[in-house]
Scaffold this active site. Structure first.
Site, PDB file in Angstrom:
ATOM      1  N   TYR A 188     -30.517  35.984  22.549  1.00  0.00           N
ATOM      2  CA  TYR A 188     -30.456  35.865  24.012  1.00  0.00           C
ATOM      3  C   TYR A 188     -30.456  37.231  24.701  1.00  0.00           C
ATOM      4  CZ  TYR A 188     -29.312  30.949  23.208  1.00  0.00           C
ATOM      5  OH  TYR A 188     -29.343  29.633  22.812  1.00  0.00           O
ATOM      6  N   LYS A 222     -29.525  32.031   8.515  1.00  0.00           N
ATOM      7  CA  LYS A 222     -30.836  31.624   7.994  1.00  0.00           C
ATOM      8  C   LYS A 222     -31.317  32.774   7.102  1.00  0.00           C
ATOM      9  CE  LYS A 222     -34.325  28.718   7.977  1.00  0.00           C
ATOM     10  NZ  LYS A 222     -34.270  27.402   7.347  1.00  0.00           N
ATOM     11  N   ASP A 227     -30.128  24.999   9.047  1.00  0.00           N
ATOM     12  CA  ASP A 227     -30.737  23.660   9.037  1.00  0.00           C
ATOM     13  C   ASP A 227     -29.865  22.694   8.249  1.00  0.00           C
ATOM     14  OD1 ASP A 227     -31.427  25.410   6.999  1.00  0.00           O
ATOM     15  OD2 ASP A 227     -33.383  24.517   6.624  1.00  0.00           O
ATOM     16  N   ASP A 258     -24.893  27.994  19.773  1.00  0.00           N
ATOM     17  CA  ASP A 258     -25.159  27.218  20.979  1.00  0.00           C
ATOM     18  C   ASP A 258     -25.497  25.785  20.588  1.00  0.00           C
ATOM     19  OD1 ASP A 258     -25.698  26.541  23.562  1.00  0.00           O
ATOM     20  OD2 ASP A 258     -27.439  27.842  23.812  1.00  0.00           O
ATOM     21  N   ASP A 262     -22.646  22.245  20.457  1.00  0.00           N
ATOM     22  CA  ASP A 262     -22.899  21.025  21.236  1.00  0.00           C
ATOM     23  C   ASP A 262     -22.987  19.808  20.325  1.00  0.00           C
ATOM     24  OD1 ASP A 262     -22.852  22.409  23.583  1.00  0.00           O
ATOM     25  OD2 ASP A 262     -24.750  21.606  24.330  1.00  0.00           O
TER      26      ASP A 262
END
Ligand code: NAD
Length: 358
Positions: free
Chosen positions: A141, A192, A224, A248, A252
């Site tokens: 970001y 990852k 994943d 993020d 959620d």
């Protein structure tokens, strides 16, 4: 030492739930020796109305000077037409960056009394208690270069850079290891590393740090797989640490396992452990001022503050247990009544938690 707590009620249901957090703080002071001083300051739309600025200098100064900040919620239709830098939300973003809050702690905790509200089968989520620690001020970001351009073959292209340096990984890693230490002693670092250089660095640094925390069991998981495992068998996780983008998404996902936005607290911490504590939900203008908001996310934010900024994990346990007993007693605001009629309002729910602490 007297803890300095700043309360920023904000807008909509913010003031409603802030009152209940204060009621719980009163009970902790009166019955359990919490030594604190509370100052209320304006933020968001309320501050715009009072001063024209969503984060007045006096509010920012008070927050800087505090040991912890309790934040209600901000925003509402009244201020939606303002230019972006004069909207309530810009006050919150500025507050986070001015206070250097780089570690976002989002627990996904399901009280067994509410297991039927989850999107997953009740037996999969019974006693769910996960803490996701998300890096908040770096990663893709914020990484440079980022932008849009024209590629060599004349196509429009766009790019972002996922970048972390060792010091950024160290500070979030240490925050997560400390959080795991204060909980179940297990930390899963999500990355990852099979594909991304930045994730390999992340993994190397996490392994180095873990040597200083022999009482925390560190494991690694690819993002994943972590997304899949969170919905397959969420109870395998205790504390999870990850970068900004992965966090993020995963926080959620984890939040939805609990099925109720009115129950979810959060914390954002700086390098010294000072923090801002707030419910995950917004200002719910549709129910503001009607004694209908669920104050438990805010009250559970008080518990997090006791655990992570005030060094009073014992009080955090007491508040969480009091919330459980209030749910046992059958009190439900509408959002957790599972389609049935509410059996309690905002004030009665807050008062019930305070009574349990007496
Ligand atoms: P919201 O979370 O405020 O509300 C979504 C739905 O959940 C509404 O139906 C609301 O009534 C319900 N709800 C939320 N909290 C509840 C509670 N404690 N008890 C019972 N029901 C609850 O999200 P939204 O409607 O998308 O946004 C409303 C305003 O809040 C907007 O101005 C938005 O920008 C702002 N917002 C602020 C924050 C923050 O302050 N951190 C976060 C998200 C949204």
């Amino acid at each position: 030492m007297t803890a300095k707590i700043v309360m920023m009620p904000g807008d909509g249901i913010g003031p409603d739930i802030a009152n209940e957090a204060e009621r719980v703080l009163d009970a902790l002071g009166e019955h359990h020796g919490l030594d604190y001083r509370l100052e209320r300051v304006d933020v968001g739309g309320a501050a715009i109305d009072a001063t024209g600025d969503p984060l007045p200098e006096a509010s920012l100064e008070a927050a800087r000077d505090a040991d912890a900040v309790l934040f209600g919620a901000i925003g509402g239709p009244k201020w939606d037409a303002q230019p972006r830098d004069k909207r309530p939300e810009s006050g919150l973003l500025k507050l986070r960056s001015e206070l250097g809050l780089f570690a976002n702690l989002r627990p996904a905790m399901l009280f067994p009394q509410l297991a039927d509200s989850s999107a997953l089968k009740a037996e999969l989520v019974a006693d769910l208690d996960i803490l996701i620690v998300r890096e908040l001020t770096g990663g893709i970001y914020f990484g440079q270069p980022a932008g849009t351009d024209t590629s060599a073959n004349g196509q429009r292209e766009a790019y972002n850079t996922m970048r972390y340096d060792v010091s950024e990984i160290r500070r979030i890693g240490e925050a997560a290891l400390k959080a795991a230490q204060a909980r179940g002693g297990r930390l899963c670092s999500v990355d990852k590393a099979n594909v991304l250089h930045v994730s390999q660095l992340w993994r190397d640094v996490m392994n180095e740090l873990a040597g200083d925390y022999p009482d925390v069991a560190l494991t690694h998981m690819y993002v994943d797989n972590a997304a899949m495992q969170l919905v397959r068998e969420p109870n395998q996780f205790d504390t999870v640490v990850t970068g900004n983008l992965f966090g993020d998404i995963l926080s959620d996902t984890a939040a939805m396992l609990t099925g109720s936005i009115g129950m979810l607290p959060s914390a954002s911490l700086d390098a010294a452990g000072k923090g801002m504590y707030e419910p995950v939900h917004g200002s719910a203008p549709d129910i503001a001022g009607r004694d209908a908001a669920n104050p438990l996310a805010m009250i559970l934010s008080v518990a997090m503050m006791c655990r992570y900024s005030l060094g009073r994990g014992d009080l955090a346990d007491r508040v969480e247990s009091a919330v459980g007993r209030v749910l046992d007693s059958g009190l439900r605001t509408a959002d957790i009544a599972d389609g049935a009629k509410a059996t309690s309002g905002t004030a009665a729910t807050g008062q019930a938690v305070a009574n349990m602490l007496g």
